[in-house]
Design a protein around this motif. Structure first.
Motif, PDB file in Angstrom:
ATOM      1  N   ILE A 271       0.837  -1.203   0.000  1.00  0.00           N
ATOM      2  CA  ILE A 271       0.000   0.000   0.000  1.00  0.00           C
ATOM      3  C   ILE A 271       0.867   1.247   0.000  1.00  0.00           C
ATOM      4  N   LEU A 272       1.891   1.261   0.853  1.00  0.00           N
ATOM      5  CA  LEU A 272       2.782   2.407   0.959  1.00  0.00           C
ATOM      6  C   LEU A 272       3.489   2.683  -0.364  1.00  0.00           C
ATOM      7  N   ILE A 273       4.028   1.648  -0.988  1.00  0.00           N
ATOM      8  CA  ILE A 273       4.752   1.818  -2.241  1.00  0.00           C
ATOM      9  C   ILE A 273       3.823   2.354  -3.328  1.00  0.00           C
ATOM     10  N   THR A 274       2.616   1.814  -3.399  1.00  0.00           N
ATOM     11  CA  THR A 274       1.663   2.258  -4.423  1.00  0.00           C
ATOM     12  C   THR A 274       1.292   3.718  -4.234  1.00  0.00           C
ATOM     13  N   VAL A 275       1.013   4.113  -2.996  1.00  0.00           N
ATOM     14  CA  VAL A 275       0.632   5.502  -2.716  1.00  0.00           C
ATOM     15  C   VAL A 275       1.782   6.454  -3.030  1.00  0.00           C
ATOM     16  N   LEU A 276       2.994   6.113  -2.646  1.00  0.00           N
ATOM     17  CA  LEU A 276       4.142   6.964  -2.949  1.00  0.00           C
ATOM     18  C   LEU A 276       4.344   7.092  -4.455  1.00  0.00           C
ATOM     19  N   CYS A 277       4.194   5.984  -5.170  1.00  0.00           N
ATOM     20  CA  CYS A 277       4.398   6.004  -6.621  1.00  0.00           C
ATOM     21  C   CYS A 277       3.418   6.944  -7.313  1.00  0.00           C
ATOM     22  N   VAL A 278       2.130   6.825  -6.985  1.00  0.00           N
ATOM     23  CA  VAL A 278       1.149   7.664  -7.674  1.00  0.00           C
ATOM     24  C   VAL A 278       1.335   9.135  -7.303  1.00  0.00           C
ATOM     25  N   ASN A 279       1.782   9.418  -6.086  1.00  0.00           N
ATOM     26  CA  ASN A 279       2.033  10.809  -5.703  1.00  0.00           C
ATOM     27  C   ASN A 279       3.213  11.395  -6.478  1.00  0.00           C
ATOM     28  N   PHE A 280       4.288  10.641  -6.614  1.00  0.00           N
ATOM     29  CA  PHE A 280       5.449  11.130  -7.365  1.00  0.00           C
ATOM     30  C   PHE A 280       5.123  11.259  -8.854  1.00  0.00           C
TER      31      PHE A 280
END
Length: 300
Positions: free
Chosen positions: A275-284
């Motif tokens: 979840i953390l990786i996915t959220v960071l990716c879409v934000n960047f």
């Protein structure tokens, strides 16, 4: 309008700023944002491995080995196994299908609805704009998680219901952002020129306003993906989200909550990490798209 006046208006329209410029310029600016590029690659890999789970996952979904039980990560089970002896990596990949599908679907629907209503509210003004914004304010003051839980409980905790519920609340932020930008753009010279040559309100919104909001909309959509995934995870963690036999990363967190303080706590860490990786990716990625599509956005 005189011929000279018409020519002047057309010249203004020809010189109007368009978000992003050419495709080559857009790609070049996006590639300069290293974090966005890396995040896009990581997100694409996540999408491929999750939706390709039937061919990529080391074990079939739901395959149990009750004699094995929960075990730590090993060469055979890279992320270990859960209490039912299911390969945890396989379960996470299959669960990612639902989490990603919900996040992307909600982002797309909420962006379309929020952009349309925000553009109309900002350009039309008057009672129409006020009515839209009062409805928006009404949704914003309602406790989101409580309302989501009520909707999901009333309609049934299916992925489609969750998408509907999250979209019903998620469009409000996008609508407010788009409205604010439209209010600042509608008095620009190129908008006045479009009015001067007789362009309809619909054409002005679609052809002149929205193209110049591409960066803002892209960022809002990326945030909507992240928000939807987090909201779905929260609902599932509280027991109102995706129900067995379907699983999502949020429901896996809920199932593993009882292992806090035990050697099997890794069952909680792994879905949380995805979840953390996915959220960071879409934000960047959103940051990169904003810079590529709207390099002068700070001046709006």
């Amino acid at each position: 309008m005189s011929g000279a006046g018409l020519t002047g208006a057309e010249e203004i329209l020809a010189e109007q700023p368009v978000a992003g410029g050419s495709t080559r310029q857009l790609i070049k600016r996006f590639l300069h944002h290293k974090l966005a590029v890396v995040s896009l690659v990581v997100l694409l890999i996540l999408i491929v491995v999750c939706f390709g789970a039937p061919w990529i996952a080391p074990f079939p979904q739901g395959q149990q080995d009750l004699l094995l039980g929960p075990t730590a990560p090993s060469a055979e089970h890279w992320l270990g196994t859960d209490e039912l002896g299911r390969d945890y990596l396989s379960e996470i990949l299959y669960a990612g299908q639902i989490s990603l599908a919900i996040g992307l679907s909600v982002a797309l629907l909420a962006t379309v609805v929020g952009t349309a209503l925000g553009a109309v509210a900002g350009y039309a003004a008057g009672w129409v704009g006020e009515l839209i914004m009062r409805i928006t304010d009404l949704f914003l003051i309602v406790p989101a998680i409580a309302l989501l839980a009520v909707i999901v409980q009333g309609l049934g905790p299916s992925p489609a219901t969750i998408v509907f519920a999250l979209t019903a609340l998620g469009w409000t932020y996008i609508a407010r952002v788009v409205r604010a930008q439209v209010l600042s753009l509608r008095e620009k010279d190129f908008i006045e020129a479009a009015r001067g040559i007789g362009a309809s309100n619909v054409r002005i919104i679609l052809s002149h306003l929205l193209p110049n909001l591409a960066g803002v909309i892209a960022v809002a959509m990326s945030l909507a993906v992240a928000s939807a995934i987090i909201a779905e995870s929260t609902l599932s963690f509280l027991g109102f989200g995706v129900q067995s036999p379907q699983t999502s990363w949020g429901s896996m967190l809920s199932q593993a909550a009882g292992y806090v303080g035990t050697p099997q706590v890794y069952l909680l860490y792994f879905p949380g990490f995805f979840i953390l990786i996915t959220v960071l990716c879409v934000n960047f990625i959103g940051d990169g798209l904003r810079d590529a599509l709207d390099p002068q956005g700070k001046n709006l």
